[in-house]
Design a protein around this motif. Structure first.
Motif, PDB file in Angstrom:
ATOM      1  N   GLU A  98      -3.367   2.988   2.541  1.00 21.62           N
ATOM      2  CA  GLU A  98      -4.449   2.402   3.336  1.00 21.62           C
ATOM      3  C   GLU A  98      -4.549   3.021   4.719  1.00 21.62           C
ATOM      4  O   GLU A  98      -5.640   3.368   5.169  1.00 21.62           O
ATOM      5  CB  GLU A  98      -4.260   0.894   3.464  1.00 21.62           C
ATOM      6  CG  GLU A  98      -5.380   0.222   4.235  1.00 21.62           C
ATOM      7  CD  GLU A  98      -5.217  -1.274   4.348  1.00 21.62           C
ATOM      8  OE1 GLU A  98      -6.163  -1.908   4.827  1.00 21.62           O
ATOM      9  OE2 GLU A  98      -4.156  -1.810   3.978  1.00 21.62           O
ATOM     10  N   THR A  99      -3.415   3.203   5.397  1.00 17.29           N
ATOM     11  CA  THR A  99      -3.461   3.699   6.771  1.00 17.29           C
ATOM     12  C   THR A  99      -3.429   5.221   6.878  1.00 17.29           C
ATOM     13  O   THR A  99      -3.955   5.776   7.840  1.00 17.29           O
ATOM     14  CB  THR A  99      -2.297   3.119   7.602  1.00 17.29           C
ATOM     15  OG1 THR A  99      -1.055   3.505   7.012  1.00 17.29           O
ATOM     16  CG2 THR A  99      -2.397   1.611   7.681  1.00 17.29           C
ATOM     17  N   GLY A 110      -6.605   6.246   3.253  1.00 16.62           N
ATOM     18  CA  GLY A 110      -7.804   5.431   3.403  1.00 16.62           C
ATOM     19  C   GLY A 110      -8.774   5.596   2.250  1.00 16.62           C
ATOM     20  O   GLY A 110      -8.493   6.236   1.240  1.00 16.62           O
ATOM     21  N   THR A 111      -9.946   5.005   2.434  1.00 18.44           N
ATOM     22  CA  THR A 111     -10.965   5.057   1.389  1.00 18.44           C
ATOM     23  C   THR A 111     -11.992   6.158   1.624  1.00 18.44           C
ATOM     24  O   THR A 111     -12.823   6.418   0.757  1.00 18.44           O
ATOM     25  CB  THR A 111     -11.697   3.702   1.281  1.00 18.44           C
ATOM     26  OG1 THR A 111     -12.282   3.407   2.553  1.00 18.44           O
ATOM     27  CG2 THR A 111     -10.733   2.592   0.886  1.00 18.44           C
ATOM     28  N   ASP A 112     -11.941   6.810   2.777  1.00 19.43           N
ATOM     29  CA  ASP A 112     -12.912   7.852   3.108  1.00 19.43           C
ATOM     30  C   ASP A 112     -12.406   9.259   2.821  1.00 19.43           C
ATOM     31  O   ASP A 112     -13.143  10.230   2.993  1.00 19.43           O
ATOM     32  CB  ASP A 112     -13.300   7.771   4.589  1.00 19.43           C
ATOM     33  CG  ASP A 112     -14.022   6.482   4.922  1.00 19.43           C
ATOM     34  OD1 ASP A 112     -14.643   5.899   4.017  1.00 19.43           O
ATOM     35  OD2 ASP A 112     -13.952   6.053   6.085  1.00 19.43           O
ATOM     36  N   ASP A 136       0.794  -1.232   0.000  1.00 18.67           N
ATOM     37  CA  ASP A 136       0.000   0.000   0.000  1.00 18.67           C
ATOM     38  C   ASP A 136       0.826   1.281   0.000  1.00 18.67           C
ATOM     39  O   ASP A 136       0.319   2.352   0.309  1.00 18.67           O
ATOM     40  CB  ASP A 136      -0.996   0.022   1.167  1.00 18.67           C
ATOM     41  CG  ASP A 136      -2.007  -1.103   1.078  1.00 18.67           C
ATOM     42  OD1 ASP A 136      -2.486  -1.367  -0.041  1.00 18.67           O
ATOM     43  OD2 ASP A 136      -2.305  -1.731   2.107  1.00 18.67           O
TER      44      ASP A 136
END
Length: 94
Positions: free
Chosen positions: A44-45, A48-50, A21
């Motif tokens: 990812e950390t 993120g997806t938001d 990632d």
């Protein structure tokens, strides 16, 4: 874009090869990836997806690359550099 094939160009992203990632700038030659910059940003950390982020890439004529990650207010979250003096032809970009 998937690994393999006869593609040529540059790509910014995560998990082109592997699954750590980490955001990278890659040079793709005949489908084979060479890392130009490893940013140290774990998408990812840290994103993120938001959340949304802007990715900016710059290159000097001397082959110095800069990969920047900015937030939605265009504040720099990360800036990494690398060198790749390979001179692509115009068809590598699109």
């Amino acid at each position: 874009m998937l690994p393999g094939g006869a593609l040529n160009g540059f790509a910014v992203g995560v998990n082109f090869t592997g699954n750590d990632d980490i955001l990278r700038l890659l040079r793709i030659t005949n489908g084979s990836a060479t890392t130009v910059i490893t940013s140290g940003i774990n998408w990812e950390t840290e994103i993120g997806t938001d959340s949304a982020a802007l990715i900016r890439v710059e290159r000097t004529p001397e082959g110095e690359w800069k990969l920047m990650l900015l937030d939605n207010e265009q504040r720099v979250l990360s800036s990494s550099t690398g060198n790749d003096s390979f001179v692509p032809v115009a068809s590598w970009f699109g």
